[in-house]
Design a protein around this motif. Structure first.
Motif, PDB file in Angstrom:
ATOM      1  N   HIS A  25       0.848  -1.200   0.000  1.00  0.00           N
ATOM      2  CA  HIS A  25       0.000   0.000   0.000  1.00  0.00           C
ATOM      3  C   HIS A  25       0.877   1.242   0.000  1.00  0.00           C
ATOM      4  CE1 HIS A  25      -2.951  -2.730   2.350  1.00  0.00           C
ATOM      5  NE2 HIS A  25      -3.276  -2.743   1.083  1.00  0.00           N
ATOM      6  N   GLU A  26       0.495   2.214  -0.801  1.00  0.00           N
ATOM      7  CA  GLU A  26       1.175   3.508  -0.873  1.00  0.00           C
ATOM      8  C   GLU A  26       0.296   4.568  -0.222  1.00  0.00           C
ATOM      9  OE1 GLU A  26       3.998   4.711  -1.915  1.00  0.00           O
ATOM     10  OE2 GLU A  26       4.824   3.354  -3.391  1.00  0.00           O
ATOM     11  N   PRO A  27       0.876   5.483   0.539  1.00  0.00           N
ATOM     12  CA  PRO A  27       0.071   6.555   1.128  1.00  0.00           C
ATOM     13  C   PRO A  27      -0.655   7.357   0.047  1.00  0.00           C
ATOM     14  CG  PRO A  27       2.288   6.543   2.045  1.00  0.00           C
ATOM     15  CD  PRO A  27       2.277   5.579   0.897  1.00  0.00           C
ATOM     16  N   GLY A  28      -1.925   7.622   0.288  1.00  0.00           N
ATOM     17  CA  GLY A  28      -2.711   8.445  -0.626  1.00  0.00           C
ATOM     18  C   GLY A  28      -3.313   7.728  -1.815  1.00  0.00           C
ATOM     19  N   PHE A  29      -2.974   6.467  -2.017  1.00  0.00           N
ATOM     20  CA  PHE A  29      -3.523   5.707  -3.138  1.00  0.00           C
ATOM     21  C   PHE A  29      -4.625   4.768  -2.648  1.00  0.00           C
ATOM     22  CE2 PHE A  29       0.445   7.105  -4.890  1.00  0.00           C
ATOM     23  CZ  PHE A  29       0.163   7.301  -6.238  1.00  0.00           C
ATOM     24  N   PRO A  30      -5.631   4.527  -3.487  1.00  0.00           N
ATOM     25  CA  PRO A  30      -6.722   3.628  -3.077  1.00  0.00           C
ATOM     26  C   PRO A  30      -6.211   2.235  -2.715  1.00  0.00           C
ATOM     27  CG  PRO A  30      -7.265   4.759  -5.129  1.00  0.00           C
ATOM     28  CD  PRO A  30      -5.822   5.062  -4.838  1.00  0.00           C
ATOM     29  N   ILE A  31      -6.804   1.661  -1.695  1.00  0.00           N
ATOM     30  CA  ILE A  31      -6.472   0.301  -1.278  1.00  0.00           C
ATOM     31  C   ILE A  31      -7.437  -0.640  -1.984  1.00  0.00           C
ATOM     32  CG2 ILE A  31      -6.381  -1.300   0.663  1.00  0.00           C
ATOM     33  CD1 ILE A  31      -5.675   1.110   2.443  1.00  0.00           C
ATOM     34  N   ARG A  32      -6.925  -1.428  -2.908  1.00  0.00           N
ATOM     35  CA  ARG A  32      -7.763  -2.349  -3.678  1.00  0.00           C
ATOM     36  C   ARG A  32      -7.827  -3.735  -3.063  1.00  0.00           C
ATOM     37  NH1 ARG A  32      -5.456  -2.793  -9.095  1.00  0.00           N
ATOM     38  NH2 ARG A  32      -7.236  -4.141  -9.411  1.00  0.00           N
ATOM     39  N   TYR A  33      -6.722  -4.157  -2.428  1.00  0.00           N
ATOM     40  CA  TYR A  33      -6.648  -5.489  -1.839  1.00  0.00           C
ATOM     41  C   TYR A  33      -6.170  -5.405  -0.401  1.00  0.00           C
ATOM     42  CZ  TYR A  33      -6.974  -7.259  -6.600  1.00  0.00           C
ATOM     43  OH  TYR A  33      -7.393  -7.529  -7.871  1.00  0.00           O
ATOM     44  N   LEU A  34      -6.653  -6.324   0.401  1.00  0.00           N
ATOM     45  CA  LEU A  34      -6.167  -6.503   1.766  1.00  0.00           C
ATOM     46  C   LEU A  34      -5.406  -7.823   1.788  1.00  0.00           C
ATOM     47  CD1 LEU A  34      -9.355  -5.453   3.749  1.00  0.00           C
ATOM     48  CD2 LEU A  34      -7.478  -4.037   2.962  1.00  0.00           C
ATOM     49  N   TYR A  89      -2.498 -14.318   1.937  1.00  0.00           N
ATOM     50  CA  TYR A  89      -3.764 -14.439   1.228  1.00  0.00           C
ATOM     51  C   TYR A  89      -4.241 -13.033   0.925  1.00  0.00           C
ATOM     52  CZ  TYR A  89      -4.160 -19.402   2.047  1.00  0.00           C
ATOM     53  OH  TYR A  89      -3.944 -20.757   2.040  1.00  0.00           O
ATOM     54  N   ARG A  90      -4.652 -12.830  -0.311  1.00  0.00           N
ATOM     55  CA  ARG A  90      -5.121 -11.525  -0.777  1.00  0.00           C
ATOM     56  C   ARG A  90      -6.603 -11.626  -1.060  1.00  0.00           C
ATOM     57  NH1 ARG A  90      -2.859  -8.895  -6.348  1.00  0.00           N
ATOM     58  NH2 ARG A  90      -4.225 -10.427  -7.309  1.00  0.00           N
ATOM     59  N   ILE A  91      -7.326 -10.533  -0.725  1.00  0.00           N
ATOM     60  CA  ILE A  91      -8.751 -10.470  -0.999  1.00  0.00           C
ATOM     61  C   ILE A  91      -9.095  -9.055  -1.451  1.00  0.00           C
ATOM     62  CG2 ILE A  91      -9.380  -9.916   1.395  1.00  0.00           C
ATOM     63  CD1 ILE A  91     -11.909 -11.719   0.939  1.00  0.00           C
ATOM     64  N   ASN A  92     -10.044  -8.948  -2.353  1.00  0.00           N
ATOM     65  CA  ASN A  92     -10.521  -7.645  -2.804  1.00  0.00           C
ATOM     66  C   ASN A  92     -11.087  -6.891  -1.604  1.00  0.00           C
ATOM     67  OD1 ASN A  92     -12.800  -5.812  -3.814  1.00  0.00           O
ATOM     68  ND2 ASN A  92     -11.636  -6.240  -5.666  1.00  0.00           N
ATOM     69  N   ALA A  93     -10.675  -5.652  -1.439  1.00  0.00           N
ATOM     70  CA  ALA A  93     -11.079  -4.857  -0.276  1.00  0.00           C
ATOM     71  C   ALA A  93     -12.602  -4.712  -0.177  1.00  0.00           C
ATOM     72  CB  ALA A  93     -10.414  -3.484  -0.330  1.00  0.00           C
ATOM     73  N   SER A  94     -13.266  -4.514  -1.298  1.00  0.00           N
ATOM     74  CA  SER A  94     -14.727  -4.324  -1.242  1.00  0.00           C
ATOM     75  C   SER A  94     -15.451  -5.591  -0.802  1.00  0.00           C
ATOM     76  CB  SER A  94     -15.263  -3.830  -2.582  1.00  0.00           C
ATOM     77  OG  SER A  94     -15.026  -4.776  -3.591  1.00  0.00           O
TER      78      SER A  94
END
Length: 124
Positions: A25-34, A89-94
């Motif tokens: 994750h980059e500061p200020g950029f949308p979080i797409r995955y957790l 494990y990665r999952i779509n944030a939404s």
């Protein structure tokens, strides 16, 4: 987490290898995955304007990255970088946000992790 909650999420979890230095994750950029680290360690870094940073914590197999999305944020305030290579494990944030909003065991578990991060950030 209750088996029924886990069973709902299982088809959406993707095991991914993560190399040391990979920015999650980059500061200020949308979080797409957790990401739920399993064998990797993720550093939480607060970056200053002059390019320096301070590490404010780590996340391992006890937690997840990007929990602020579940609490209403759309971006990260800190950079998250893989400190020690491994898998997660990665999952779509939404998708996880939708499960979180249902309440129940999943929400309670994730809120306890959020509380642990807050306490750790305060130095208690």
């Amino acid at each position: 987490m209750a088996p029924v909650d886990y069973t709902r999420l299982l088809p959406f979890l993707e095991l991914v290898p993560l190399q040391a230095g990979h920015i999650i994750h980059e500061p200020g950029f949308p979080i797409r995955y957790l990401y739920f680290p399993t064998t990797c360690i993720v550093a939480r870094r607060y970056e200053l304007g002059n390019g320096t940073f301070t590490q404010i914590g780590t996340i391992g197999n006890e937690g997840l990255t990007g929990i602020s999305v579940l609490l209403g944020a759309e971006t990260s305030r800190v950079r998250k970088v893989v400190q020690s290579a491994g898998n997660a494990y990665r999952i779509n944030a939404s998708l996880l946000k939708r499960e979180f909003d249902l309440g129940g065991d999943c929400q309670n578990l994730l809120l306890r992790f959020a509380q642990a991060l807050i306490v750790a950030d305060q130095g208690f």
